[in-house]
Design a protein around this motif. Sequence first.
Motif, PDB file in Angstrom:
ATOM      1  N   ARG A 530       0.833  -1.210   0.000  1.00  0.00           N
ATOM      2  CA  ARG A 530       0.000   0.000   0.000  1.00  0.00           C
ATOM      3  C   ARG A 530       0.868   1.260   0.000  1.00  0.00           C
ATOM      4  NH1 ARG A 530      -5.313   0.867   0.806  1.00  0.00           N
ATOM      5  NH2 ARG A 530      -5.624  -1.346   1.271  1.00  0.00           N
ATOM      6  N   MET A 531       1.920   1.246   0.774  1.00  0.00           N
ATOM      7  CA  MET A 531       2.807   2.414   0.795  1.00  0.00           C
ATOM      8  C   MET A 531       3.440   2.640  -0.578  1.00  0.00           C
ATOM      9  SD  MET A 531       4.764   2.633   4.466  1.00  0.00           S
ATOM     10  CE  MET A 531       5.772   1.203   4.127  1.00  0.00           C
ATOM     11  N   GLU A 532       3.863   1.562  -1.219  1.00  0.00           N
ATOM     12  CA  GLU A 532       4.472   1.667  -2.548  1.00  0.00           C
ATOM     13  C   GLU A 532       3.487   2.257  -3.553  1.00  0.00           C
ATOM     14  OE1 GLU A 532       7.313   0.711  -5.748  1.00  0.00           O
ATOM     15  OE2 GLU A 532       7.517   0.853  -3.561  1.00  0.00           O
ATOM     16  N   HIS A 543      -6.104   4.563 -11.798  1.00  0.00           N
ATOM     17  CA  HIS A 543      -6.084   3.415 -10.885  1.00  0.00           C
ATOM     18  C   HIS A 543      -5.486   3.808  -9.541  1.00  0.00           C
ATOM     19  CE1 HIS A 543      -4.013  -0.468  -9.543  1.00  0.00           C
ATOM     20  NE2 HIS A 543      -5.296  -0.644  -9.320  1.00  0.00           N
ATOM     21  N   ASN A 544      -4.363   4.525  -9.565  1.00  0.00           N
ATOM     22  CA  ASN A 544      -3.742   4.951  -8.313  1.00  0.00           C
ATOM     23  C   ASN A 544      -4.639   5.918  -7.540  1.00  0.00           C
ATOM     24  OD1 ASN A 544      -1.547   3.388  -8.914  1.00  0.00           O
ATOM     25  ND2 ASN A 544      -0.282   5.076  -9.670  1.00  0.00           N
ATOM     26  N   ARG A 545      -5.337   6.775  -8.259  1.00  0.00           N
ATOM     27  CA  ARG A 545      -6.243   7.723  -7.598  1.00  0.00           C
ATOM     28  C   ARG A 545      -7.404   6.999  -6.899  1.00  0.00           C
ATOM     29  NH1 ARG A 545      -5.736  13.000  -9.611  1.00  0.00           N
ATOM     30  NH2 ARG A 545      -3.500  13.374  -9.889  1.00  0.00           N
ATOM     31  N   LEU A 546      -7.872   5.920  -7.506  1.00  0.00           N
ATOM     32  CA  LEU A 546      -8.943   5.135  -6.874  1.00  0.00           C
ATOM     33  C   LEU A 546      -8.475   4.572  -5.542  1.00  0.00           C
ATOM     34  CD1 LEU A 546     -10.354   3.165  -9.952  1.00  0.00           C
ATOM     35  CD2 LEU A 546     -11.457   5.056  -8.747  1.00  0.00           C
ATOM     36  N   LEU A 547      -7.232   4.128  -5.502  1.00  0.00           N
ATOM     37  CA  LEU A 547      -6.668   3.615  -4.256  1.00  0.00           C
ATOM     38  C   LEU A 547      -6.521   4.739  -3.242  1.00  0.00           C
ATOM     39  CD1 LEU A 547      -5.350   1.215  -2.749  1.00  0.00           C
ATOM     40  CD2 LEU A 547      -3.164   1.947  -3.722  1.00  0.00           C
ATOM     41  N   GLU A 548      -6.078   5.896  -3.689  1.00  0.00           N
ATOM     42  CA  GLU A 548      -5.886   7.051  -2.809  1.00  0.00           C
ATOM     43  C   GLU A 548      -7.200   7.490  -2.182  1.00  0.00           C
ATOM     44  OE1 GLU A 548      -4.628  10.665  -4.731  1.00  0.00           O
ATOM     45  OE2 GLU A 548      -3.107  10.990  -3.198  1.00  0.00           O
ATOM     46  N   GLU A 549      -8.294   7.349  -2.930  1.00  0.00           N
ATOM     47  CA  GLU A 549      -9.604   7.768  -2.424  1.00  0.00           C
ATOM     48  C   GLU A 549     -10.360   6.622  -1.760  1.00  0.00           C
ATOM     49  OE1 GLU A 549     -11.922  10.122  -5.069  1.00  0.00           O
ATOM     50  OE2 GLU A 549     -10.176  10.985  -6.070  1.00  0.00           O
ATOM     51  N   ASN A 550      -9.646   5.532  -1.455  1.00  0.00           N
ATOM     52  CA  ASN A 550     -10.196   4.390  -0.705  1.00  0.00           C
ATOM     53  C   ASN A 550     -11.392   3.734  -1.397  1.00  0.00           C
ATOM     54  OD1 ASN A 550      -8.375   4.604   1.560  1.00  0.00           O
ATOM     55  ND2 ASN A 550      -9.544   6.400   2.215  1.00  0.00           N
ATOM     56  N   LEU A 551     -11.359   3.683  -2.708  1.00  0.00           N
ATOM     57  CA  LEU A 551     -12.426   3.026  -3.455  1.00  0.00           C
ATOM     58  C   LEU A 551     -12.055   1.596  -3.844  1.00  0.00           C
ATOM     59  CD1 LEU A 551     -13.608   5.973  -5.744  1.00  0.00           C
ATOM     60  CD2 LEU A 551     -14.637   5.120  -3.623  1.00  0.00           C
TER      61      LEU A 551
END
Length: 620
Positions: A530-532, A543-551
């Motif tokens: 997750r940190m990476e 895709h990375n933004r979806l992870l950043e916004e907890n989706l």
Amino acid sequence: GVAKSRTQQDSRMNQISTEPVVSVETLADVPDHVLKGLPEEVKLLPSAVDKTRLGVWAVKPIFKGRKFGPFAGDKKKRSQVKSNVYMWEVYYPNLGWMCVDATDPEKGNWLRYVNWARSGKEQNLFPLEINRTIYYKTLKPIEPGEELLVWYNGEDNPEIAAAIEEERASNRNKRNSPKAKKGKKKSQEAKNKGKKATDKNQKTLSDITPADMRDPKEGHKQEDASPSVSAVLSLEQTAVIQEMVNQDTLPNLVMSSPVHEPHTITEEKQETIVCESEVLEEREEFEEGEEEEEEGAAVRTEEEGKGKTAPEKQGWHMPVMSEILSRWYCSFGKCCATGDCRVTNNITGLELDLSRRLHGQHLAKDVVLKAVQGFLETPQPEKALALSFHGWSGTGKNFVARLTAEHLYRDGLKSECVKVFISLFHFPHPVHMDLYKVQLAKEISETVQLCQQSLFIFDEAEKLHVALLDAIKPYLDHYDSIDTVDYRRSIFLFLSNTGGNIINEVALDFWRAGRAREEITMEYLEHYLRMELLDSADEGSAHNRLLEENLIDFLVPFLPLEYRHVKLCARDAFLARDLQFTEEALDEVARTMVFVPKEEKLFSAQGCKSVSQRISYFLP
């Protein structure tokens, strides 16, 4: 024979024994009918492989090829099964996955007490599916004092594959036997007789008077011998229809009044009704149980199923009325176990295939199974399920996505409920992103309207342009509906190579420390992964933004594959093409791959990618 997991044949059997048994079984718990039904060669004693359960032990020699069965139990839908321990799952073309559940000892027989083998060396039985009925067959001679143990390794085992093929050949011979031909002749006569009776009973719905539809107790006593609606419809269907009768909410098609203009049943509608009756016959065949031999079942199905279309009486007892009611009932999607015949949701089959065919990925297997099963068993999910697969190329991300589609949908990746998007193929030009956004949103919306449980796979997700986030995000967020469409039963899979380096570093650290890769836990690896990924969230990827916004609900790491895993992939490739192979051949294929790091040469740089093509170089 037993169906292959990836050949889309008509049936498949699955059984899982992962649920813990709370109490210890004793002989006092065994019903009398089970003890009386034991063959003379076996007896029940405490199992050697599971101390909490009884097992079946040989007391006399049992020769190789002996067939036991059928496995007995309640026939029910998958959603009605509370425990997977004593259950087999069988696929019916018109009904979807249905279960033979022996959780209740009173409903099962002695085969319920046969336990799973812990290894191939222990296994001495294998399952056979014959005419949608399950049998156990001995793989080798069993001596007195040995416990009978079963495992389903399908046709990966050459000896089992040969036995399955022998059983298929035997069934083909039986179908062509004089007895079977005689049965077919009788069933054809019954079919013709039923057709004549149906033709005789074709009349307008307006001719059915209220007197015809009253309770038989009130009149027409001579109709008691005729089949009732409940004899043709399932108990569930009958209950629903009866409730609507009580509430006066049956459709006008059924409650037609004599004063209305006649509604004749046209030839086209009659053809549709006959087609629907075939679905009913399949349901009747399942509920009544099938004969042990294939030709016996064929005769019984035709004689009983078709025979029910021949009553002379009218009103509620008319087969045409029963078929119309059933067709109306099935229009609500309740004729399949999942409510949608395109959706199978075979979690047990998915677990079995992942266990047998996915190599070196204990974390991915566990996360995918728990996430998907938990999501499907949630009556009202808060949002769509989003899984993000991470790892080097060739480690199994696409393979798991394909298996998921094949076990959740009847037609797998070809299903109209499944859509696959490849970033650089479907969205190649940055200047056209506004157009791509509209097209993607439309594709998702139309698919969910067509199939409430839809599957969307985004390959090369790390290359999704950030502008596409506006098209994807609304369907992954916590919204009850968008434009009156509920997207919360959808599943999104994102496949990405990002994070592969950190996953490999963790695996390499464990190897250098002398620890097995199976000791890597999700809690330990997810922290680094997750940190990476979050550190790279500003690189312009949707895709990375979806992870950043907890989706993204679950990160699914795919570990790098070692030499032994590549050999297993080579074995699978030989088996898939029905080719003979040796250990030397598997080693030769594995040695053609590049392994890294340079010093340790531990992990395949390409995973198992191209293995299936490389075996061609080693064919004679």
